[in-house]
Design an enzyme around this catalytic site. Sequence first.
Site, PDB file in Angstrom:
ATOM      1  N   GLU A 174      -3.235  -0.233   7.851  1.00  0.00           N
ATOM      2  CA  GLU A 174      -2.197   0.154   8.812  1.00  0.00           C
ATOM      3  C   GLU A 174      -2.297  -0.301   9.983  1.00  0.00           C
ATOM      4  OE1 GLU A 174      -1.114   4.258   9.151  1.00  0.00           O
ATOM      5  OE2 GLU A 174      -1.547   4.912   6.928  1.00  0.00           O
ATOM      6  N   TRP A 208       2.560  -1.085   9.378  1.00  0.00           N
ATOM      7  CA  TRP A 208       2.968   0.372   9.030  1.00  0.00           C
ATOM      8  C   TRP A 208       4.230   0.315   9.817  1.00  0.00           C
ATOM      9  CZ3 TRP A 208       1.981   4.517   6.000  1.00  0.00           C
ATOM     10  CH2 TRP A 208       2.739   5.702   6.347  1.00  0.00           C
ATOM     11  N   ASN A 260      -7.262   1.472   9.761  1.00  0.00           N
ATOM     12  CA  ASN A 260      -5.880   1.925  10.203  1.00  0.00           C
ATOM     13  C   ASN A 260      -6.203   1.709  11.823  1.00  0.00           C
ATOM     14  OD1 ASN A 260      -5.200   2.349   7.757  1.00  0.00           O
ATOM     15  ND2 ASN A 260      -4.557   4.660   7.952  1.00  0.00           N
ATOM     16  N   ARG A 320       0.802  -1.194   0.019  1.00  0.00           N
ATOM     17  CA  ARG A 320       0.034  -0.200  -0.081  1.00  0.00           C
ATOM     18  C   ARG A 320       0.622   1.100   0.073  1.00  0.00           C
ATOM     19  NH1 ARG A 320      -2.330   3.323   4.818  1.00  0.00           N
ATOM     20  NH2 ARG A 320      -3.783   4.587   3.643  1.00  0.00           N
ATOM     21  N   HIS A 380      -3.040  10.828   0.943  1.00  0.00           N
ATOM     22  CA  HIS A 380      -2.475  10.820   2.172  1.00  0.00           C
ATOM     23  C   HIS A 380      -1.957  12.091   2.829  1.00  0.00           C
ATOM     24  CE1 HIS A 380      -0.990   7.559   5.037  1.00  0.00           C
ATOM     25  NE2 HIS A 380      -0.838   8.708   5.981  1.00  0.00           N
ATOM     26  N   GLU A 404      -7.429   8.207   6.524  1.00  0.00           N
ATOM     27  CA  GLU A 404      -7.672   8.831   7.843  1.00  0.00           C
ATOM     28  C   GLU A 404      -8.197  10.512   7.759  1.00  0.00           C
ATOM     29  OE1 GLU A 404      -4.145   8.393  10.255  1.00  0.00           O
ATOM     30  OE2 GLU A 404      -4.346   6.148  10.346  1.00  0.00           O
ATOM     31  N   TYR A 434      -3.926   1.029  15.748  1.00  0.00           N
ATOM     32  CA  TYR A 434      -2.594   1.137  16.407  1.00  0.00           C
ATOM     33  C   TYR A 434      -2.650   0.823  17.783  1.00  0.00           C
ATOM     34  CZ  TYR A 434      -0.410   3.235  12.414  1.00  0.00           C
ATOM     35  OH  TYR A 434       0.091   3.306  11.157  1.00  0.00           O
TER      36      TYR A 434
HETATM   37  C1  GBH Z   1      -0.970   6.872  10.945  1.00  0.00           C
HETATM   38  O1  GBH Z   1      -2.073   7.374  11.568  1.00  0.00           O
HETATM   39  C2  GBH Z   1      -0.540   7.594   9.648  1.00  0.00           C
HETATM   40  O2  GBH Z   1      -1.550   7.216   8.569  1.00  0.00           O
HETATM   41  C3  GBH Z   1       0.800   7.530   9.253  1.00  0.00           C
HETATM   42  O3  GBH Z   1       0.791   8.427   8.184  1.00  0.00           O
HETATM   43  C4  GBH Z   1       1.537   7.544  10.340  1.00  0.00           C
HETATM   44  O4  GBH Z   1       2.890   7.680   9.932  1.00  0.00           O
HETATM   45  C5  GBH Z   1       1.388   6.602  11.223  1.00  0.00           C
HETATM   46  O5  GBH Z   1      -0.070   6.770  11.872  1.00  0.00           O
HETATM   47  C6  GBH Z   1       2.140   6.606  12.447  1.00  0.00           C
HETATM   48  O6  GBH Z   1       2.269   7.838  13.323  1.00  0.00           O
HETATM   49  O7  GBH Z   1      -3.545  13.012  20.465  1.00  0.00           O
HETATM   50  O8  GBH Z   1      -4.951  14.343  18.696  1.00  0.00           O
HETATM   51  O9  GBH Z   1      -2.453  14.070  18.421  1.00  0.00           O
HETATM   52  C7  GBH Z   1      -2.299   6.877  13.019  1.00  0.00           C
HETATM   53  C8  GBH Z   1      -3.526   7.375  13.676  1.00  0.00           C
HETATM   54  C9  GBH Z   1      -4.334   9.297  14.620  1.00  0.00           C
HETATM   55  C10 GBH Z   1      -2.494   8.320  15.239  1.00  0.00           C
HETATM   56  C11 GBH Z   1      -3.965  10.392  15.454  1.00  0.00           C
HETATM   57  C12 GBH Z   1      -2.019   9.569  16.309  1.00  0.00           C
HETATM   58  C13 GBH Z   1      -2.875  11.405  17.385  1.00  0.00           C
HETATM   59  C14 GBH Z   1      -4.002  11.913  18.174  1.00  0.00           C
HETATM   60  N1  GBH Z   1      -3.211   8.828  14.203  1.00  0.00           N
HETATM   61  N2  GBH Z   1      -3.297  10.341  16.675  1.00  0.00           N
HETATM   62  S1  GBH Z   1      -3.743  13.425  18.994  1.00  0.00           S
END
Ligand code: GBH
Length: 476
Positions: free
Chosen positions: A377, A427, A306, A74, A120, A166, A308
């Site tokens: 992801e 990811w 996605n 991807r 993205h 996202e 995590y």
């Molecule tokens: C992904 O988002 C992205 O798609 C990718 O590009 C990135 O490299 C990867 O994560 C690793 O970070 O407390 O308001 O700052 C992951 C989802 C959603 C995670 C927002 C971080 C921060 C919330 N992201 N979150 S905040």
Amino acid sequence: MSLPADFQWGFATAAFQIEGATQADGRGPSIWDTFCKINGKIAHGANGDTACDSYNRTGEDIALLKQLGSKCYRFSLSWSRIIPLGGRNDPVNQKGLDHYRQFVDDLLEAGITPFITLYHWDLPDELDKRYGGLLNRTEFPLDFENYARVVFKAIPKCKNWITFNEPWCSSVLGYNSGYFAPGHTSDRTKSAVGDSTREQWIVGHNCLVAHGRAVKVYREEFKPTDKGQIGITLNGDGTYPWDPEDPADVEAADRKIEFAISWFADPIYFGKYPDSMLKQLGDRLPTFTDEERALVQGSNDFYGMNHYTANYVKHKTGTPPDDDILGNLECLFYSKSGECIGDETQSFWLRPNPEGFRNLINWLSKRYGYPDIYVTESGTSIKDEDKLSMEEMLEDDFRVKYFDDYVRAMAKAVSEDGCKVKGYMAWSLMDNFEWAEGYETRFGCTYVNYNEGQTRHPKKSAEKMKELFEEVMEKN
Ligand code: GBH
């Protein structure tokens, strides 16, 4: 516990995070190029000018994917390489388009299935300047539709399309906290422009409509001959009530997912915003016109997930402030009884909790009628990884365990719970530009040496991925 033999697994990246070569072959600037130039926005003043230099190393990246056994890959396209100014009346840059067409040919030649993300986060900067970019309800969806059509037409061999990555991040981080480009927020110490009580809801709405327009184009003009599939990728964390005995926390744990995911997924599957959001936000949430609803409802061939991490969710009492985006609640790492959600990582927001992944797959499957899900992801950073020597970094046992636990949790959601997960993309393929955190936080399964010509060195997590999937997948 097993996954079907045709399960798609592989790795993921995004254009601005890996490509570099921001001036090459007629590429125009994106909002991230501009954002990186503002003092204090990116850790150590980093930018995407070189990144992993992937624009110049497509052969190397494909060889790496092949070596790791990756069945799919991807990646995202840089809109401003293809239409440097972005708009539907602006010229197409043939060199940019040819680059991606060739890349898809080369991937297929290597036996790797491409999954292309159209957007993205790297909007052509001109569109932001011309009409406010994602804030513009009429222009933005039409320009996105045109860009999508140009790409569908040029790359018929790609059968898997993701419109937006996202949109929550584009909306909230771009227009509420201002942590991401273009950096709008009500906080005037951070930005001269922005309204954190409204803009994120407008941007989210416009992303949905733009997604719907691109899907309509694909289904009407390309799908009948190309026979591919198209969907959107949404981010969202697992949730647990902080106090499982308190009905208000139980409700808040669901509301957290509604504000993060159902904000987009409810309009796509049901044609309306969630009641919990309508109740809290009132007329600050845009209303779908009949035309918009028709574009958005039913517009996913699959659900891109996605994922995590997870949180304990505690409800708040009283009226939330007008810039609240969570749903009048707080997210915590410890429950009322003192259980910890997971170990610390380099990312303040990320703590591994594989059970939360299985739970969320089930939550989504139930709410949206067991759609095909592709995990587009999933992965982790490691606390202080960047402080290690290269030899130490390659032994990323913490990340190996993360993937082991998460993939097994997902396999249970499939074989024991009946959810339809069709793919998993780790990811990330390699360390890369981690947005506002610059290059310090590494999410790669492959180490990239930024000091020595961006050389790639697979970490243990990259090497182990094939073994892991061979173990959990059925044999043909
Ligand atoms: C992904 O988002 C992205 O798609 C990718 O590009 C990135 O490299 C990867 O994560 C690793 O970070 O407390 O308001 O700052 C992951 C989802 C959603 C995670 C927002 C971080 C921060 C919330 N992201 N979150 S905040």
